[in-house]
Design an enzyme around this catalytic site. Sequence first.
Site, PDB file in Angstrom:
ATOM      1  N   PHE A  48      -7.429  22.920  -6.391  1.00  0.00           N
ATOM      2  CA  PHE A  48      -6.301  21.995  -6.371  1.00  0.00           C
ATOM      3  C   PHE A  48      -6.737  20.679  -7.001  1.00  0.00           C
ATOM      4  O   PHE A  48      -6.949  19.691  -6.331  1.00  0.00           O
ATOM      5  CB  PHE A  48      -5.846  21.756  -4.933  1.00  0.00           C
ATOM      6  CG  PHE A  48      -5.335  22.987  -4.260  1.00  0.00           C
ATOM      7  CD1 PHE A  48      -4.117  23.518  -4.624  1.00  0.00           C
ATOM      8  CD2 PHE A  48      -6.076  23.626  -3.273  1.00  0.00           C
ATOM      9  CE1 PHE A  48      -3.625  24.645  -3.999  1.00  0.00           C
ATOM     10  CE2 PHE A  48      -5.597  24.752  -2.648  1.00  0.00           C
ATOM     11  CZ  PHE A  48      -4.371  25.269  -3.020  1.00  0.00           C
TER      12      PHE A  48
ATOM     13  N   ASN B  17      -8.525  -1.515   4.417  1.00  0.00           N
ATOM     14  CA  ASN B  17      -8.638  -1.833   3.003  1.00  0.00           C
ATOM     15  C   ASN B  17      -7.502  -2.730   2.536  1.00  0.00           C
ATOM     16  O   ASN B  17      -7.543  -3.251   1.414  1.00  0.00           O
ATOM     17  CB  ASN B  17      -8.646  -0.548   2.166  1.00  0.00           C
ATOM     18  CG  ASN B  17      -7.358   0.227   2.303  1.00  0.00           C
ATOM     19  OD1 ASN B  17      -6.897   0.511   3.391  1.00  0.00           O
ATOM     20  ND2 ASN B  17      -6.757   0.570   1.174  1.00  0.00           N
ATOM     21  N   ASP B  18      -6.482  -2.929   3.360  1.00  0.00           N
ATOM     22  CA  ASP B  18      -5.359  -3.789   3.001  1.00  0.00           C
ATOM     23  C   ASP B  18      -5.498  -5.195   3.575  1.00  0.00           C
ATOM     24  O   ASP B  18      -4.654  -6.053   3.304  1.00  0.00           O
ATOM     25  CB  ASP B  18      -4.045  -3.171   3.495  1.00  0.00           C
ATOM     26  CG  ASP B  18      -3.820  -1.773   2.955  1.00  0.00           C
ATOM     27  OD1 ASP B  18      -4.021  -1.583   1.745  1.00  0.00           O
ATOM     28  OD2 ASP B  18      -3.461  -0.871   3.733  1.00  0.00           O
TER      29      ASP B  18
ATOM     30  N   ASP C 213       0.855  -1.171   0.000  1.00  0.00           N
ATOM     31  CA  ASP C 213       0.000   0.000   0.000  1.00  0.00           C
ATOM     32  C   ASP C 213       0.899   1.231   0.000  1.00  0.00           C
ATOM     33  O   ASP C 213       2.078   1.157   0.348  1.00  0.00           O
ATOM     34  CB  ASP C 213      -0.884  -0.040   1.260  1.00  0.00           C
ATOM     35  CG  ASP C 213      -1.764   1.183   1.381  1.00  0.00           C
ATOM     36  OD1 ASP C 213      -2.376   1.564   0.381  1.00  0.00           O
ATOM     37  OD2 ASP C 213      -1.826   1.753   2.480  1.00  0.00           O
TER      38      ASP C 213
ATOM     39  N   THR D 260      -0.267   5.064   0.791  1.00  0.00           N
ATOM     40  CA  THR D 260      -0.562   6.056   1.817  1.00  0.00           C
ATOM     41  C   THR D 260      -0.549   5.430   3.199  1.00  0.00           C
ATOM     42  O   THR D 260      -1.283   4.486   3.470  1.00  0.00           O
ATOM     43  CB  THR D 260      -1.929   6.708   1.551  1.00  0.00           C
ATOM     44  OG1 THR D 260      -1.943   7.232   0.227  1.00  0.00           O
ATOM     45  CG2 THR D 260      -2.197   7.812   2.545  1.00  0.00           C
TER      46      THR D 260
ATOM     47  N   LYS E 223      -7.151  -5.486  -4.755  1.00  0.00           N
ATOM     48  CA  LYS E 223      -5.833  -5.727  -4.183  1.00  0.00           C
ATOM     49  C   LYS E 223      -5.631  -7.209  -3.917  1.00  0.00           C
ATOM     50  O   LYS E 223      -4.594  -7.786  -4.239  1.00  0.00           O
ATOM     51  CB  LYS E 223      -5.665  -4.939  -2.878  1.00  0.00           C
ATOM     52  CG  LYS E 223      -5.553  -3.437  -3.036  1.00  0.00           C
ATOM     53  CD  LYS E 223      -5.302  -2.776  -1.675  1.00  0.00           C
ATOM     54  CE  LYS E 223      -5.130  -1.275  -1.805  1.00  0.00           C
ATOM     55  NZ  LYS E 223      -4.820  -0.633  -0.509  1.00  0.00           N
TER      56      LYS E 223
ATOM     57  N   ARG F 191      -5.966   3.689  -6.980  1.00  0.00           N
ATOM     58  CA  ARG F 191      -7.358   3.737  -6.559  1.00  0.00           C
ATOM     59  C   ARG F 191      -8.084   2.419  -6.836  1.00  0.00           C
ATOM     60  O   ARG F 191      -9.025   2.351  -7.610  1.00  0.00           O
ATOM     61  CB  ARG F 191      -8.067   4.898  -7.233  1.00  0.00           C
ATOM     62  CG  ARG F 191      -7.340   6.206  -6.944  1.00  0.00           C
ATOM     63  CD  ARG F 191      -8.132   7.416  -7.276  1.00  0.00           C
ATOM     64  NE  ARG F 191      -7.398   8.605  -6.828  1.00  0.00           N
ATOM     65  CZ  ARG F 191      -7.842   9.838  -6.909  1.00  0.00           C
ATOM     66  NH1 ARG F 191      -9.029  10.051  -7.413  1.00  0.00           N
ATOM     67  NH2 ARG F 191      -7.132  10.844  -6.485  1.00  0.00           N
TER      68      ARG F 191
END
Length: 954
Positions: A494, A590-591, A359, A361, A567, A561
């Site tokens: 941004f 999420n991992d 991962d 972040t 994954k 994303r």
Amino acid sequence: QPHDTTKYGVFTFLPRFLYEQIRRAANAFFLFIALMQQIPDVSPTGRYTTLVPLIFILTVAGIKEIIEDYVSRTDTARQTQLLRNGAWQTIIWKQVAVGDIVKVTNGQHLPADMVIVSSSEPQAMCYTETSNLDGETNLKIRQGLTHTAGLQSLEELMGLSGRLECEEPNRHLYDFTGTLRLDNQNAVPLGPDQVLLRGAQLRNTQWVVGIIVYTGHDSKLMQNSTKAPLKRSNVERVTNVQILVLFCILLVMALVSSIGASIWNKQHTEEACWYLSRDISTNFWYNLLTFIILYNNLIPISLLVTLEVVKFTQALFINWVRTDTRTHPPWLERLNQSELCTDILSLFPVSQVKYLFSDKTGTLTCNVMHFKKCTIAGITYGHFPDLDVDRSMEDFSPLPSSSLNSTEFDDPTLIQNIEKNHPTSAQICEFLTMMAVCHTVVPEREEDQLIYQASSPDEGALVKGAKGLGFVFTARTPGSVIMEAVSVVCVLSFTPSFSCPHQATRATLTAHCTSLGDSLGKENELALIIDGQTLKYALSFELRQAFLDLALSCKAVICCRVSPLQKSEIVDMVKKHVKAITLAIGDGANDVGMIQTAHVGVGISGNEGMQATNSSDYSIAQFSYLEKLLLVHGAWSYNRVTKCILYCFYKNVVLYIIELWFAFVNGFSGQILFERWCIGLYNVIFTALPPFTLGIFDRPCSQQNMLRFPQLYRITQNAEGFNTKVFWGHCINALIHSIILFWFPLKVLEHGNPFNNGHGTDYLFVGNMVYTYVVVTVCLKAGMETTAWTRFSHLAVWGSMILWMLFFTVYSAFWPSIPIAPDMQGQASRVMQCWHFWLGLVLVPAACLLKDFAWNAGRRTVKKSLLEEVQELEARAVDPGAAVLRDASGRSLNERAHLLTRVFRKTPSNVGRKNSVQQSNVSHGYAFSQEEHGVVSQSQVCRSYDTTRQRPSI
């Protein structure tokens, strides 16, 4: 239901645990032996000698599994607020049902998937952090329908009536189709921008009210979750296969012995051998079972206990490795650990990793932003000390805490240039003004403290940096930004430009594969970048192989994303099709899928909770610690465990194959050469310590050199220390040793009487001599296998031999004072009075080990490995770093090692060597991240807020 990461349930524990244990060939074999021993008068060693140890082993393993699984359980008692009977009631998550109206407050996680009704923000907007879902910490904007945005009081919410229709539960995080049919109003379509997903966290929003649409396992988070798999290492698989082969050999040995017994009984009838006691069975199948039980110790049951103790101790060693808190970021001070092994079964595959899935972040980055440097009118401001020195990632960890007003900018020259009317002072003021006003940050006040609510850490760092330099952003209205009465001229968004192919995935993959030509399938200096939408098509059945071929042809693959299930699917694809050991590392919920799917799962204890840590095999505090985990602990564990396994098989084959040689002498009668209790205590006491010292304390070389020469990891990565060839090499060597240990003493004693008084020798006299030679030989063999001698190694090698001699002396004097082993009475004195015994004690073990010594010396002389070179240099107290070591191609390994060790290092850019420097042709800048194509544009978000007014309450 909570996001459960456990392996077992109340009703599934026993069958699943027993299935996992019986999958181990050794356990299955000893279960078979235990059942066979229950047949009356079959077992020559009793009915419970195998069953009791097996039950003990399974009980200990079961308790360990229960403890580990209990620790990994997530909190099932989270609470939320539900509208019921005209009031907000607090209930636990599992009581939430479809159709309920739920209120979630700032900082809370969503208990289920729900459609937004209203919120505290203008136009029913709200901010969510979806790091548990997709790993992104940048806040996403979601907005309810205008039809329900005004429903904020209890009376209005209680009067809400209608019907909500939506699609069936599915795993697609970014898709949702539904229709809201309110009474007396037209139907309104619903999309993903009106839905908040379970697992997301409400941020920068005081409260939000929604209607539940999916709960429990129907929620998209649970649809993307995977069950905790039953992991097995390559070492365990190879061991299982070899145990099966050994079992087949055992059956052949039993079959040969049974056939030999039948032939001997036919040739030696009762009339011819009237002087023998013929109380043995002549039934072929009965004899076959007897010999199977007799030879069952060829497969060591002690191996299971030994490995459990060794792996548990190794896990303790890894967990004892602590790192000083000064090397951690402040938000990691509570997690003062470098490696934490949570699953001892994962000690093997961590040494053979070939593919690493990470991962980004929170894993590769801490996701903590600080304003450190800037360039204005060609002048760089900012300071970071000692940039001339290569720094590891630990050097960058003692950063200031990410508090509300923290800044790392340290350069008084910037303010001095403003005060002294420097030629660039106007540009500096304009620059700082733009930093303070060009953003989507919403300021809030709590008592006397100003809090900035930013959708990304980039924006927050800039605004805090401007505040630290005296340009303070204080309030926002739909028409202005209040910062010392500076009016808003424009709002800068941004939003980076980002485009990914959403169509023609097949054509794109085909084109790339074709362009590689003969290089397809080989590693090239290329990187493949693919987003989640395109990956959905690339992972389809017809395109999966093409995508895999292209991915394996690249040095790196970056997937942007992607959902948790994607994954997991990527890891599973490589795991199944490439047949290589995989490692997945992450820090968020999420991992969890990919962490559990990979052979080795590593969780980082970070800002995104403990889900990844609870589901992982290892827990570390920073990504940089992965270097030591793989190159040092992984390689050491592999070396230790494989030596332990090989040695356990070696010592058992040496002793118990002698029973086969003895069968050729005793007419295949099933008579044992050694005393029963001596056989039973061989693995438990007399040779128990050497495998423990090999498996716990031995190491191929020092930690410093393991890190200095990463090429040493290839030895374990390619399974050079434990494979079929190595395993059977040790077994054949044990077979040769058993021949020397049995036949040499037997042939010596055949010629003449060893005693001057005329006393003869019996089978037990020979057995005790051979048993002593075996103990001495296998203990000295453990010494030859040891590369790192410790006080425990000396205790194990020499202490085991002394222990047997003491036991032999005492045990021979038990009878008749203690009614045990009458056959052993006086055996020690008789054996030790025989000069043949003492001569053989020197010559027989020497003959066995001299062969091994000559083989190793010859092999090292002809072809010496890198590991052996490093070991020899360490033995001579020579620094391997000073010696010039070269690989097969002649390239200096020292140079390559220096380059490879920089993989885990982070070198800062060569900017700012002085506090202020004039620079030209330098392209420094910032990368801002925000959700693309959001439901509300950033310009609209800025002009929707008026922070000078109080927000509505509910």
